[in-house]
Design an enzyme around this catalytic site. Sequence first.
Site, short mmCIF file in Angstrom:
data_model
loop_
_atom_site.label_atom_id
_atom_site.label_comp_id
_atom_site.label_asym_id
_atom_site.label_seq_id
_atom_site.Cartn_x
_atom_site.Cartn_y
_atom_site.Cartn_z
CG ASN A 7 43.30 12.55 100.80
OD1 ASN A 7 43.60 12.75 101.98
ND2 ASN A 7 43.29 11.35 100.26
NE ARG A 94 40.39 9.36 102.63
CZ ARG A 94 41.43 8.55 102.75
NH1 ARG A 94 42.59 8.92 102.27
NH2 ARG A 94 41.29 7.38 103.32
CG HIS A 183 39.48 1.63 102.86
ND1 HIS A 183 40.07 0.41 103.13
CD2 HIS A 183 40.49 2.47 102.51
CE1 HIS A 183 41.38 0.50 102.95
NE2 HIS A 183 41.67 1.74 102.59
NE ARG A 244 48.06 0.31 107.81
CZ ARG A 244 47.29 0.96 106.93
NH1 ARG A 244 46.37 0.33 106.24
NH2 ARG A 244 47.43 2.25 106.77
CD GLU A 389 38.67 5.90 98.46
OE1 GLU A 389 39.57 5.52 97.69
OE2 GLU A 389 38.78 5.89 99.69
#
Length: 402
Positions: A7, A94, A183, A244, A389
């Site tokens: 990643n 990823r 996601h 956020r 993941e």
Amino acid sequence: MKVLVINTGSSSIKYQLIDMSNESNIAAGLVEKIGEAQGRIKHKRFINGQEEETVKVLPIENHQVGLDNVAALLTDPKVGVIKDKKEVDAVGHRAVHGGEKFNHSVKIDNNVIQAIKDCVPLAPLHNPANIVGIEVATKIFDHAPQVAVFDTAFHQTMPEEAYRYALPEKLYKENGVRRYGFHGTSHLYVSHAAAKFLGKKIEDFNAITIHIGNGASMAAIKHGKSIDTSMGLTPLEGLIMGTRSGDMDPAIPYFLQSNLKMTFEEVNQMLNKESGMKGITGKNDLRDIEDAYEKEHCPIATRALEMYAYRIRKYIGAYYAAIAAPLDAIIFTAGVGENSPIIRNMVCKELSCFGIELDESKNAPRSKEIRDISSPNAKIKTLVVPTNEELEIARQTKEVIG
Ligand code: ADP
């Protein structure tokens, strides 16, 4: 078969080496501060149930140097887990944004690299880093096939009424302005794990997945497929997150620019980095906010947690209606979802009218296992499913290369 999962961020590389014969993680690490005067590599190997950590501090001029060091650590006689880098059979990347081009993982070739480049306007911070990661890994592990696993791919099954915004048509047609969602690898992994746990076929499985970590998103899963998700063109939309804002009146940026004379960069920075739980409480780590709520009964922390949970409840209602069929489960995952009984309780406590009810004696204990925390009366199961993941990327990499 061993799959290296990578990643790549603009100044970091996270990696895991997974042995697919038993899906075990044999090494993992993080290269950080690439391009700064002093970089750092934290490398772990997992041997006989033990974890051994090595930390290296050194200048890491670029990603190539970073990944060269990873290859050296993986093959190091003292701290490594393989003898030769040729033992890495495949590399799974990823990839953040695949736009509308990718609804599944793909073996990387020049066309795929070009397509990821074409999606740079949609993810200007992430996709360029992914491309660097792919180019560097292709050089270092030149014997191994490289596979891209997209964060957006799982949500490509959304119907048009869910993914389109009510904006002028040409913004979609010419600029790709639509909901993509993120996601996806996590929503896919936990929905499949939950269906298996409940003994249901994925094609018959209806669920709402709640991935709440620093970033947070939900997905409506019908017959095993994503039919809606809360993040949009960018990860800013939807739930209240660590920093956020999530959903808000779209005229607020205009208000900030016209009345407070903020520039669009300042507005963007504020909505992505200074809002959410941090904006409300000054802190973005939920553990600190829960501490203030539990120990000091701090009213700001209480309000922030209630706002956070309320937004999730609203989406549960919306997604139940979107699925419009009997729901098997709601699924909590990621840092907050897996570890916060307080949030799970706040989300679920007023949902008994829907058949969602927790058993506090199952909700409260900490565990790293997949588990059912619902009361025996609940019509809809509430599950906690630890996400993975990296394992999902490794599985898809294996599947793609056959
Ligand atoms: P990311 O989105 O960066 O992958 P994670 O899924 O690891 O993040 O989640 C990080 C978040 O999980 C942090 O905000 C952290 O506070 C929260 N978290 C971790 N452990 C707990 C806990 N025990 N209780 C509440 N929140 C937790």
